[in-house]
Structure formats: C-alpha cells, structure tokens
Design a protein around this motif. Structure first.
Motif, PDB file in Angstrom:
ATOM      1  N   LEU A 168       0.851  -1.193   0.000  1.00  0.00           N
ATOM      2  CA  LEU A 168       0.000   0.000   0.000  1.00  0.00           C
ATOM      3  C   LEU A 168       0.885   1.241   0.000  1.00  0.00           C
ATOM      4  O   LEU A 168       2.099   1.139   0.269  1.00  0.00           O
ATOM      5  N   PRO A 169       0.333   2.421  -0.288  1.00  0.00           N
ATOM      6  CA  PRO A 169       1.178   3.623  -0.327  1.00  0.00           C
ATOM      7  C   PRO A 169       1.871   3.852   1.016  1.00  0.00           C
ATOM      8  O   PRO A 169       1.260   3.723   2.082  1.00  0.00           O
ATOM      9  N   ALA A 170       3.140   4.197   0.957  1.00  0.00           N
ATOM     10  CA  ALA A 170       3.914   4.383   2.188  1.00  0.00           C
ATOM     11  C   ALA A 170       3.396   5.541   3.025  1.00  0.00           C
ATOM     12  O   ALA A 170       3.601   5.563   4.247  1.00  0.00           O
ATOM     13  N   ASP A 171       2.733   6.516   2.381  1.00  0.00           N
ATOM     14  CA  ASP A 171       2.236   7.661   3.148  1.00  0.00           C
ATOM     15  C   ASP A 171       0.791   7.477   3.610  1.00  0.00           C
ATOM     16  O   ASP A 171       0.192   8.390   4.193  1.00  0.00           O
ATOM     17  N   HIS A 172       0.210   6.331   3.385  1.00  0.00           N
ATOM     18  CA  HIS A 172      -1.154   6.075   3.851  1.00  0.00           C
ATOM     19  C   HIS A 172      -1.124   5.841   5.363  1.00  0.00           C
ATOM     20  O   HIS A 172      -0.157   5.291   5.899  1.00  0.00           O
ATOM     21  N   ARG A 173      -2.183   6.246   6.047  1.00  0.00           N
ATOM     22  CA  ARG A 173      -2.207   6.123   7.507  1.00  0.00           C
ATOM     23  C   ARG A 173      -2.062   4.670   7.971  1.00  0.00           C
ATOM     24  O   ARG A 173      -1.489   4.397   9.034  1.00  0.00           O
ATOM     25  N   GLN A 226       5.715  -5.505 -10.780  1.00  0.00           N
ATOM     26  CA  GLN A 226       6.430  -4.241 -10.865  1.00  0.00           C
ATOM     27  C   GLN A 226       5.490  -3.102 -11.259  1.00  0.00           C
ATOM     28  O   GLN A 226       5.485  -2.029 -10.642  1.00  0.00           O
ATOM     29  N   GLU A 227       4.698  -3.329 -12.280  1.00  0.00           N
ATOM     30  CA  GLU A 227       3.791  -2.285 -12.754  1.00  0.00           C
ATOM     31  C   GLU A 227       2.748  -1.936 -11.693  1.00  0.00           C
ATOM     32  O   GLU A 227       2.390  -0.764 -11.518  1.00  0.00           O
ATOM     33  N   ALA A 233       2.376   3.322  -5.920  1.00  0.00           N
ATOM     34  CA  ALA A 233       3.233   4.406  -5.442  1.00  0.00           C
ATOM     35  C   ALA A 233       2.834   5.755  -6.035  1.00  0.00           C
ATOM     36  O   ALA A 233       2.865   6.781  -5.338  1.00  0.00           O
ATOM     37  N   ALA A 234       2.448   5.769  -7.302  1.00  0.00           N
ATOM     38  CA  ALA A 234       2.263   7.041  -7.998  1.00  0.00           C
ATOM     39  C   ALA A 234       0.805   7.394  -8.270  1.00  0.00           C
ATOM     40  O   ALA A 234       0.499   8.550  -8.571  1.00  0.00           O
ATOM     41  N   LEU A 248      11.191 -10.411  -0.477  1.00  0.00           N
ATOM     42  CA  LEU A 248      10.334  -9.229  -0.491  1.00  0.00           C
ATOM     43  C   LEU A 248      11.062  -8.068  -1.152  1.00  0.00           C
ATOM     44  O   LEU A 248      12.230  -7.796  -0.842  1.00  0.00           O
ATOM     45  N   PRO A 249      10.395  -7.364  -2.075  1.00  0.00           N
ATOM     46  CA  PRO A 249      11.066  -6.267  -2.784  1.00  0.00           C
ATOM     47  C   PRO A 249      11.173  -5.020  -1.907  1.00  0.00           C
ATOM     48  O   PRO A 249      10.467  -4.874  -0.914  1.00  0.00           O
ATOM     49  N   THR A 250      12.073  -4.161  -2.280  1.00  0.00           N
ATOM     50  CA  THR A 250      12.146  -2.819  -1.688  1.00  0.00           C
ATOM     51  C   THR A 250      11.757  -1.828  -2.771  1.00  0.00           C
ATOM     52  O   THR A 250      12.401  -1.761  -3.827  1.00  0.00           O
ATOM     53  N   PHE A 251      10.684  -1.076  -2.517  1.00  0.00           N
ATOM     54  CA  PHE A 251      10.166  -0.195  -3.553  1.00  0.00           C
ATOM     55  C   PHE A 251       9.859   1.162  -2.942  1.00  0.00           C
ATOM     56  O   PHE A 251       9.148   1.250  -1.936  1.00  0.00           O
ATOM     57  N   PRO A 252      10.412   2.255  -3.510  1.00  0.00           N
ATOM     58  CA  PRO A 252      10.163   3.593  -2.953  1.00  0.00           C
ATOM     59  C   PRO A 252       8.672   3.917  -2.926  1.00  0.00           C
ATOM     60  O   PRO A 252       7.931   3.577  -3.847  1.00  0.00           O
ATOM     61  N   MET A 253       8.254   4.523  -1.835  1.00  0.00           N
ATOM     62  CA  MET A 253       6.893   5.029  -1.676  1.00  0.00           C
ATOM     63  C   MET A 253       5.838   3.926  -1.531  1.00  0.00           C
ATOM     64  O   MET A 253       4.641   4.178  -1.605  1.00  0.00           O
ATOM     65  N   VAL A 254       6.280   2.684  -1.339  1.00  0.00           N
ATOM     66  CA  VAL A 254       5.349   1.570  -1.124  1.00  0.00           C
ATOM     67  C   VAL A 254       5.734   0.876   0.176  1.00  0.00           C
ATOM     68  O   VAL A 254       6.910   0.568   0.408  1.00  0.00           O
TER      69      VAL A 254
END
Length: 293
Positions: A168-173, A226-227, A233-234, A248-254
């Motif tokens: 889920l989005p990293a900035d989500h509560r 990936q997609e 994220a975006a 487990l992947p490391t993905f910015p903003m996720v």
C-alpha cells in the motif's frame, strides 16, 4: 543367445572344465555341454579346445570371454537398478513445480537427494490447468499447487504454508500498522488480477473478505508485480495482496506489511491411492523441510 548360455560359458572357462562348472552351477554336466554347443552353433565359432584330459579356451573363446563377462555384469546392474526403482531409490520423479519463496524447493530437493541419491527429479513448469491435467494423465507423478482446496480426480496433500503480504502507499495512515487485517483495508481499492488468471488465489482472497463480512472495493486490475507497485506508489491510493516468490522487494513510496490472514497453502497434487515409492520419498522430504520452516 541366452544369458544362461553366457553364464555357462564363463563358468567353464573359469573352472577349466565342464564337470567343475556343473558343480559350481548346481546342474548336471550334460546340460552345461548342451548349452555350450548351442552357443557355439549360434555364434558360429568354437569356444573351447576339447580333449579327453583338458578343456581350454580357443582363440575365439579367449576373445569372447571378456565380452560375455561384460554382458553378464550389465545384466546384474540392470537387475539391481530395477530393484532400486521398485524401492524408489532410483528412477525418475517428474514433478510439476511452482516458484517457491526462499529456498524451499532447493531444501526439498536436497533432502530428497539425501534419502534417495540415485533418484532423478525432473521439474516442469506448466500453467495450473496443464499441471493438474499432466498429473491426471500420468505425464507427471505429482505437482505443487497453491491455494487449491480441492482438485477433481486428484488428492491434495498440504506441503507448506506461507504468509501473504499487503502493498500500500507508504504515506497512507495504515502504513504505520505492523500487520494488516482485511477489515482495515475495506475502504481502500484493492488491485486483484482477473479470476481467470489465477482462480485459486482470487477465490482465496474473495472468500477471506466474505469470512470477515467485508465487500471489497475493486480497483484497477493487478497486471504484473512491478507495474502494480508503480501504480500504487504514484497513482490514487490503492493496495494489493501478494505472496513472496524470490524475497520481499524494496520499492520507494510503497509499504509492505504482513497480512494477518488468510495464509497461502501449497499442496502436492497426486493421484488417489497408495503413493509410489518415489512419492513416499518426496513426501518425506516435504515433511522434513516444512518442519524446518
């Protein structure tokens, strides 16, 4: 030409006489003489120079003796291999495979090699329907499958269980939570692949929603991993659920969080009935590796 004729030929050569060869073979001398004469007729050569006092190999016999020994040794090996195949210690095990998290498959194969080092394992990667059809037809001895509660005409034996994860989005509560529950995610659109892409996994998730009384909000479909992560994220807030395949992947903003339930069960699909010796070895290897984690 029969194997026993070669056995008699080698015995006469090694004992330097028909009577001693007969004693060694526990048969009458006339039977040995008869089979040697028949062998000579079939080969078109004289194997022994006979006299009233001595029996010696002829030149042809000397040349053919190593060949006869090699044939008998090969026959003995074939008998031993057949016995090992019957016991499951040798032969070929044809297994339909899945991408497994961590090193599960490698640990299973390592354990199997320790139990039956001569057993060859041939892994085949097929689509789910083809995998199950191959087991039913006998083209495969067994196949690993995920999230299947049942399969017509086949028996499913649980092999191991893996957790599911939420992206889920990293900035989500909710990203602050260490573990996710489906109830918490009810208001956030979920990205699931169409059911026809993976019916067992799709049904697992939808059944889990129903079990907790939640009607999920379906967002854009899951395409590839990936997609989908890029879209989470975006794009507008959404989430997806997945299982680990190669770490487990490391993905910015996720943010990736474990899902409290359900778990993903991987099973071994086999034909009903007593398992073959090969499958018993495989079931043992699976039991050991699943216990090891």
């Amino acid at each position: 030409m029969e194997l026993r004729q070669l056995q008699y030929f080698v015995a006469v050569a090694e004992e330097s006489g028909f009577s001693r060869a007969a004693e060694r073979l526990h048969i009458v001398q006339s039977a040995v003489s008869q089979q040697i004469r028949r062998l000579e007729r079939e080969l078109g050569v004289t194997l022994f120079d006979r006299s009233t006092r001595h029996v010696r190999l002829s030149a042809a016999g000397e040349r053919l003796l190593p060949e006869a020994r090699a044939v008998l040794a090969a026959a003995d090996r074939a008998v031993r291999v057949a016995a090992d195949v019957r016991s499951g210690d040798d032969g070929v095990l044809r297994l339909g495979a899945v991408n497994a998290p961590g090193d599960r498959i490698y640990r299973m194969l390592s354990e199997l090699a320790a139990v039956a080092p001569q057993l060859q394992v041939r892994l085949r990667r097929l689509g789910l329907a083809d995998r199950l059809a191959a087991v039913r037809s006998g083209e495969l001895d067994a196949a690993l499958v995920r999230a299947m509660p049942a399969a017509p005409e086949l028996e499913l034996l649980p092999a191991w269980t893996d957790p599911l994860y939420v992206a889920l989005p990293a900035d989500h509560r909710l990203a602050a939570e260490p573990t996710m529950r489906l109830e918490q995610l009810a208001d956030l659109p979920v990205r699931l692949a169409p059911r026809e892409n993976n019916p067992p996994f799709h049904d697992l998730i939808m059944d889990a929603f129903r079990a907790v009384g939640v009607e999920p909000r379906l967002g854009p479909p899951f395409t590839d991993f990936q997609e989908t992560l890029v879209s989470i994220a975006a794009g507008p807030p959404s989430w997806t659920v997945f299982y680990e395949v190669s770490g487990l992947p490391t993905f910015p903003m996720v943010a990736l969080r474990p899902l409290a339930g359900p778990a993903l069960v991987t099973s071994l699909a086999i034909k009903p009935g007593p398992p073959s010796p090969h499958l018993r070895h495989l079931l043992h290897a699976l039991a050991v590796t699943s216990t090891d984690g």
